[in-house]
Design a protein around this motif. Structure first.
Motif, mmCIF file in Angstrom:
data_model
loop_
_atom_site.group_PDB
_atom_site.id
_atom_site.type_symbol
_atom_site.label_atom_id
_atom_site.label_comp_id
_atom_site.label_asym_id
_atom_site.label_seq_id
_atom_site.Cartn_x
_atom_site.Cartn_y
_atom_site.Cartn_z
ATOM 1 N N LYS A 140 -0.056 3.678 -7.042
ATOM 2 C CA LYS A 140 0.789 4.664 -7.721
ATOM 3 C C LYS A 140 1.684 3.923 -8.960
ATOM 4 C CE LYS A 140 -0.583 7.840 -5.074
ATOM 5 N NZ LYS A 140 -1.500 8.793 -5.442
ATOM 6 N N ILE A 168 1.203 1.195 -10.880
ATOM 7 C CA ILE A 168 0.086 0.666 -11.903
ATOM 8 C C ILE A 168 -0.180 1.915 -12.916
ATOM 9 C CG2 ILE A 168 -2.177 -0.297 -12.351
ATOM 10 C CD1 ILE A 168 -1.857 -1.817 -9.874
ATOM 11 N N PRO A 169 0.062 1.758 -14.082
ATOM 12 C CA PRO A 169 -0.125 2.660 -15.214
ATOM 13 C C PRO A 169 -1.319 3.364 -15.001
ATOM 14 C CG PRO A 169 1.267 0.727 -16.073
ATOM 15 C CD PRO A 169 0.892 0.180 -14.578
ATOM 16 N N ARG A 170 -2.619 2.591 -14.796
ATOM 17 C CA ARG A 170 -3.777 3.366 -14.823
ATOM 18 C C ARG A 170 -4.039 4.234 -13.542
ATOM 19 N NH1 ARG A 170 -7.368 -2.445 -14.199
ATOM 20 N NH2 ARG A 170 -7.006 -2.713 -12.030
ATOM 21 N N GLY A 230 -0.344 -4.348 -14.963
ATOM 22 C CA GLY A 230 0.839 -3.664 -15.668
ATOM 23 C C GLY A 230 1.973 -3.232 -14.761
ATOM 24 N N MET A 231 1.834 -3.328 -13.336
ATOM 25 C CA MET A 231 2.678 -2.906 -12.371
ATOM 26 C C MET A 231 4.116 -3.469 -12.520
ATOM 27 S SD MET A 231 2.623 -3.108 -8.417
ATOM 28 C CE MET A 231 3.756 -2.768 -7.236
ATOM 29 N N THR A 243 5.900 -3.426 -15.342
ATOM 30 C CA THR A 243 6.287 -2.581 -16.349
ATOM 31 C C THR A 243 6.317 -1.265 -16.032
ATOM 32 O OG1 THR A 243 4.243 -1.542 -17.201
ATOM 33 C CG2 THR A 243 4.931 -4.103 -17.813
ATOM 34 N N ASN A 244 5.963 -0.774 -14.722
ATOM 35 C CA ASN A 244 6.268 0.674 -14.636
ATOM 36 C C ASN A 244 6.842 1.285 -13.049
ATOM 37 O OD1 ASN A 244 4.962 3.248 -15.520
ATOM 38 N ND2 ASN A 244 3.493 3.274 -13.871
ATOM 39 N N TYR A 245 7.730 0.362 -12.660
ATOM 40 C CA TYR A 245 8.463 0.860 -11.457
ATOM 41 C C TYR A 245 9.284 2.099 -11.562
ATOM 42 C CZ TYR A 245 7.327 -3.910 -9.798
ATOM 43 O OH TYR A 245 6.748 -5.143 -9.514
ATOM 44 N N ASP A 271 8.191 4.875 -13.074
ATOM 45 C CA ASP A 271 7.249 5.876 -13.604
ATOM 46 C C ASP A 271 7.887 7.105 -13.077
ATOM 47 O OD1 ASP A 271 4.667 6.701 -14.121
ATOM 48 O OD2 ASP A 271 4.838 7.426 -12.267
#
Length: 266
Positions: free
Chosen positions: A211, A213-215, A249-250, A252-254, A256
């Protein structure tokens, strides 16, 4: 065109457990790129288990907890006169038989065993294989994407991996006195491997990673392996004593929005 320049290069791969392991993905990709791979597994039992998967390959046994077995392995590898151009260290172990406990309850025995197998083994292997390495050989170990996040599901292994990462700089410095051997690590995010599945709470952490990870998809074992292949190749000659983070990229996205809304809505 042999872009990676790995064709006919001799590479020794430690740590294949099954077809889901990072070491297997690395070895398979090395072979696809023309490298000559020799495998090192922990025991005769593991060699028998891998007999079908690695049919026709050279498989050595070495339990890195026993120094004499590392020395014996070096003697076996020395029978082949071709220099070793690459070493893959994909070895890690932590005793979670009593489940995940608070870090301060880690026992001396647990911690020292994990350090011995997961970190010191890299130093011992490199020292034993030193006379066999090519002048510009590349040594790659498998680490984790961060050793600063106190992930409870990973127990006491993050500090152990931090020691492994730090060792890269010291190995690079000491080997630089007589060679151009490089030492780097793949700092992989959460992976779906058989070994990780056995860690209490890891599956839930992996589901969270998917969840975060951006992708919206988890990191694959092959993606981690591909980075290791690059680090093993001469194309990465300018990279030394580094842990290359591979987390899709995880990190960078905590924060989200969807994750925050899901938590806030509880």
């Amino acid at each position: 065109m042999d872009f990676l320049a790995l064709s006919h290069k001799r590479v020794v791969v430690f740590g294949v457990a099954n077809r889901k392991s990072v070491a297997y993905a690395i070895a398979k990709t090395l072979e696809e790129n023309g490298a000559l791979v020799e495998y090192v597994v922990r025991s005769e039992k593991r060699r028998e288990e891998l007999g079908k998967l690695l049919s026709g390959r050279t498989i050595h046994c070495c339990d890195v907890e026993h120094p004499e077995q590392i020395d014996s392995l070096a003697q076996q590898l020395a029978k082949n006169a071709q220099p070793i151009s690459g070493v893959v260290h994909s070895i890690a172990f932590a005793d979670y038989s009593d489940g995940i406990k608070p870090f301060h309850e880690t026992t001396r025995k647990q911690f020292l065993q994990a350090i011995d197998i997961s970190c010191f083994s890299l130093i011992a292997i490199c020292n034993a294989l030193k006379p066999l390495l090519a002048e510009d050989a590349s040594v790659v170990t498998i680490s984790i994407s961060t050793t600063r996040m106190a992930s409870e599901s990973y127990g006491f292994m993050a500090p152990v991996k931090a020691a492994l990462d730090s060792s890269l700089a010291f190995l690079a410095k000491s080997f630089s006195r007589f060679s151009r051997v490089r030492f780097n690590a793949v700092g992989a995010g959460l992976l779906k491997t058989s070994a990780s599945a056995g860690i209490p709470g890891y599956v839930d952490a992996y589901l969270f990673a998917e969840k975060a990870i951006p992708r919206g998809e988890g990191l694959t074992t092959q993606e981690a392996a591909n980075t290791a292949i690059f680090l093993l190749s001469p194309r990465s000659s300018g990279i030394q004593a580094q842990t290359v983070i591979v987390d899709a990229g995880m990190s960078t996205n905590y924060f989200d929005r969807q994750i925050i809304e899901r938590v806030a809505g509880q």
